[in-house]
Scaffold this motif. Sequence first.
Motif, mmCIF file in Angstrom:
data_model
loop_
_atom_site.group_PDB
_atom_site.id
_atom_site.type_symbol
_atom_site.label_atom_id
_atom_site.label_comp_id
_atom_site.label_asym_id
_atom_site.label_seq_id
_atom_site.Cartn_x
_atom_site.Cartn_y
_atom_site.Cartn_z
ATOM 1 N N ARG B 79 43.779 -12.604 -5.107
ATOM 2 C CA ARG B 79 42.390 -12.436 -4.447
ATOM 3 C C ARG B 79 43.078 -13.276 -3.241
ATOM 4 N N THR B 83 42.449 -11.895 0.465
ATOM 5 C CA THR B 83 41.084 -12.749 1.616
ATOM 6 C C THR B 83 42.358 -12.445 3.001
ATOM 7 N N THR B 185 32.135 -13.803 -1.169
ATOM 8 C CA THR B 185 33.693 -14.320 -0.348
ATOM 9 C C THR B 185 33.757 -14.636 0.733
ATOM 10 N N LEU B 186 32.372 -14.782 1.427
ATOM 11 C CA LEU B 186 32.527 -14.533 2.972
ATOM 12 C C LEU B 186 31.290 -15.996 2.708
ATOM 13 N N HIS B 187 30.829 -16.206 2.363
ATOM 14 C CA HIS B 187 30.286 -17.106 2.333
ATOM 15 C C HIS B 187 29.687 -18.696 1.147
ATOM 16 N N PRO B 188 29.544 -19.830 1.249
ATOM 17 C CA PRO B 188 30.156 -20.778 -0.059
ATOM 18 C C PRO B 188 28.211 -20.354 -0.951
ATOM 19 N N GLN B 190 25.250 -21.304 -2.880
ATOM 20 C CA GLN B 190 24.541 -22.074 -2.347
ATOM 21 C C GLN B 190 23.839 -22.190 -3.890
ATOM 22 N N ILE B 191 23.452 -22.808 -4.408
ATOM 23 C CA ILE B 191 22.981 -23.551 -5.326
ATOM 24 C C ILE B 191 21.097 -24.266 -5.631
ATOM 25 N N PRO B 192 20.315 -23.358 -5.446
ATOM 26 C CA PRO B 192 19.868 -21.355 -6.336
ATOM 27 C C PRO B 192 19.530 -20.905 -5.609
ATOM 28 N N ARG B 204 33.512 -11.596 -11.216
ATOM 29 C CA ARG B 204 34.778 -12.761 -10.687
ATOM 30 C C ARG B 204 35.363 -13.382 -11.527
ATOM 31 N N GLU B 317 23.818 -23.750 -12.237
ATOM 32 C CA GLU B 317 24.893 -24.419 -11.856
ATOM 33 C C GLU B 317 26.066 -24.693 -12.634
ATOM 34 N N GLN B 327 39.651 -21.105 -9.042
ATOM 35 C CA GLN B 327 39.057 -22.520 -8.873
ATOM 36 C C GLN B 327 39.381 -23.803 -9.670
#
Lengths: 314, 367
Positions: B79, B83, B185-188, B190-192, B204, B317, B327
């Motif tokens: 990983r 990146t 892999t580029l943007h965080p 967001q939930i939902p 992944r 979530e 992580q």
Amino acid sequence: MRKQLVLQPRIKETGLQLIKGYNFAYLDEGTKRMIRRAILKAVAVPGHQVPFGSREMPLPLGWGTGGIQITASLIGPDDILKVIDQGSDDTTNAVSIRRFFTQTTGVRSTEKTWMATLIQTRHRIPETPLRAGQIIIFQVPIPEPLRFLEPRETETRKMHGLSEYGVMYIKLYEDISIHGHIATAYMYPVMVHNRYVASPSPIPRFDNTKMNRMPALQLFGAGREKRIYAIPPYTTVKSLDFEDHPFEIEKWDHCCALCGSGESYLDEIVTDDQGGRLFVCSDTDYCQERRAVGHKGSLPDAVKMAITRVKRGD
Amino acid sequence: MYVAVKGGEKAILNAHELLAEKRRGDLSVPELTVEQIENQLPLAVNRVMTEGSLYDPELAALAIKQASGDLIEAIFLLRAFRTTLTRLGVSLPIDTSQMTLWRRISATFKDLPGGQILGPTYDYTHRLLDFSLISDSGDRENDRVREITSTPLKEAVPRVLDLLNREGLIETAASEDKRNVGDLTLHPLQIPTNRDLRLQNLARGDEGFLLGLAYSTQRGFGYNHPFVGEIRFGEVAVEINPEELGFLIEIGEITVTECQMINQFKGSATQPPCFTRGYGLTFGHCERKAMAMALLDRSLRCHELGETVDSPAQDEEFVLMHNDNVQASGFVEHLKLPHYVDFQAELTLVRNLRSGVQQEKAEEEGK
């Protein structure tokens, strides 16, 4: 490439070598720009957590990758970097992060707080007051101050949006009703610019007062949680409390055994298995600077030398 | 008298040297080559590629060697390399109906166009240790097997769910929006979130974590009546369509495992009863992972399908934020780092709290 050639003489002094095949400070310029945009937004909305496209770094998530990514996006050839963990420049993870930047940028590093332009830290704010122009970068494990009261991001986002911080005050109130005072020792929540409740990262509450109207820019990076937030210079930062139960910081019955300081945060060192204890400054640079100008603690000089040697890892 | 974590630079360097020595092991045993790992530990390589999100068997094998066989460490290595790579373009969606098959099974139909192909599977092996593999003599046996089946099925075989689809018994899988697929892999995250990002996240996700959660749905925590519609494993072409050229170019082939689950759906006010889908896809041959992923994809669609949400495997979530082993291991293992500043703060606090209690007690006794 040009940058690297100019810098090689500096890296030579450290005995390390530049790592080949990667961009200056590891991240590619596009990623750095993305992070800087998130930082700008964070500075514009003090205390608000800005989501960003956190990358996997060659160091483990949870070990300071948020701070590392901020530092990597800001650092330039003329910067002087200081990295501390638990107040010390010589703890293993601080050494590891400093090596990473030395090997990917070749920039100079220092242990002196006053000399650094960028200070990356975990769990402490240096005792030496920071000045305008400096940037302090905090490594943040859990950026959400409400997380242990409400585990869901979907909920906490709403609570911040509505300034709905009742649960936090209730938690503090419950502490007072049970213990007579607020029982939060570190990661003590702060109100930034009278709008957002933010986590100061797991610094002891002793350091909270240093955040208020600090002349330096304070940046907070949480890599695993993919959030950046900021406190711009001279911003009002208030630790949450009640009028009749004002915020208080830790106090010791001791002074630093090495430099005699009665105003610094102290590490407790267990000296034997008979209950022997010793208290010394957690900020090693501050402690050394004080001793260099002649301040003395209670310990005999010979013992002091021995402790200093062990603390420095010689 | 004072041994602290403040060991510094020298300790780290020594640790690295010791690690290299441990990794190499006994010098009288020949060193393992990356080529050997790539060829003889393919399932480990496949897992590292899948969870490392990078299709490169050689680098995955290198990572396994460098990590002394610790697959989560190897995934992390891959990983961190991934990146740094430049994105040259985005491929077209792969077409698994055109797959060159090594294996294809369905649990829902006895026979079907294309037939059932077992391929290389541990499924029906008896789990008895094969002591002949201790010595090198196993090789001769393998040569014989290799003559039997060493070519995959070239002609395209229709997917089982496409057959069901013709009768309208199963929902169509087509997404409304083929162009705006998110990139985890580029943007965080967001939930939902939506299914595209959810599937990326599950692809992944840690095999063990997904497996346990998928298992929980089978034991009643969010049961969704699953059948394995089809599992297929084989090679598919990867194509790009460079804008400046305006025609398709095949840039290579990758091996993937696809699992399509068929799940019951009782229907709602707006929809008649039908079957629904759960989807799993991995690099290489990672069947267990693909199945777990498909079960979770389906259980996480509970909101979309108007189902009661009361189990961990249905909680987006909870599932998405905790399945990434890079992580998770980073944060769990960070507890090894020094925490003596916060611990000192806690010590001071607990001492204060205790002295308060003791004082009260003393006062009471004094009365």
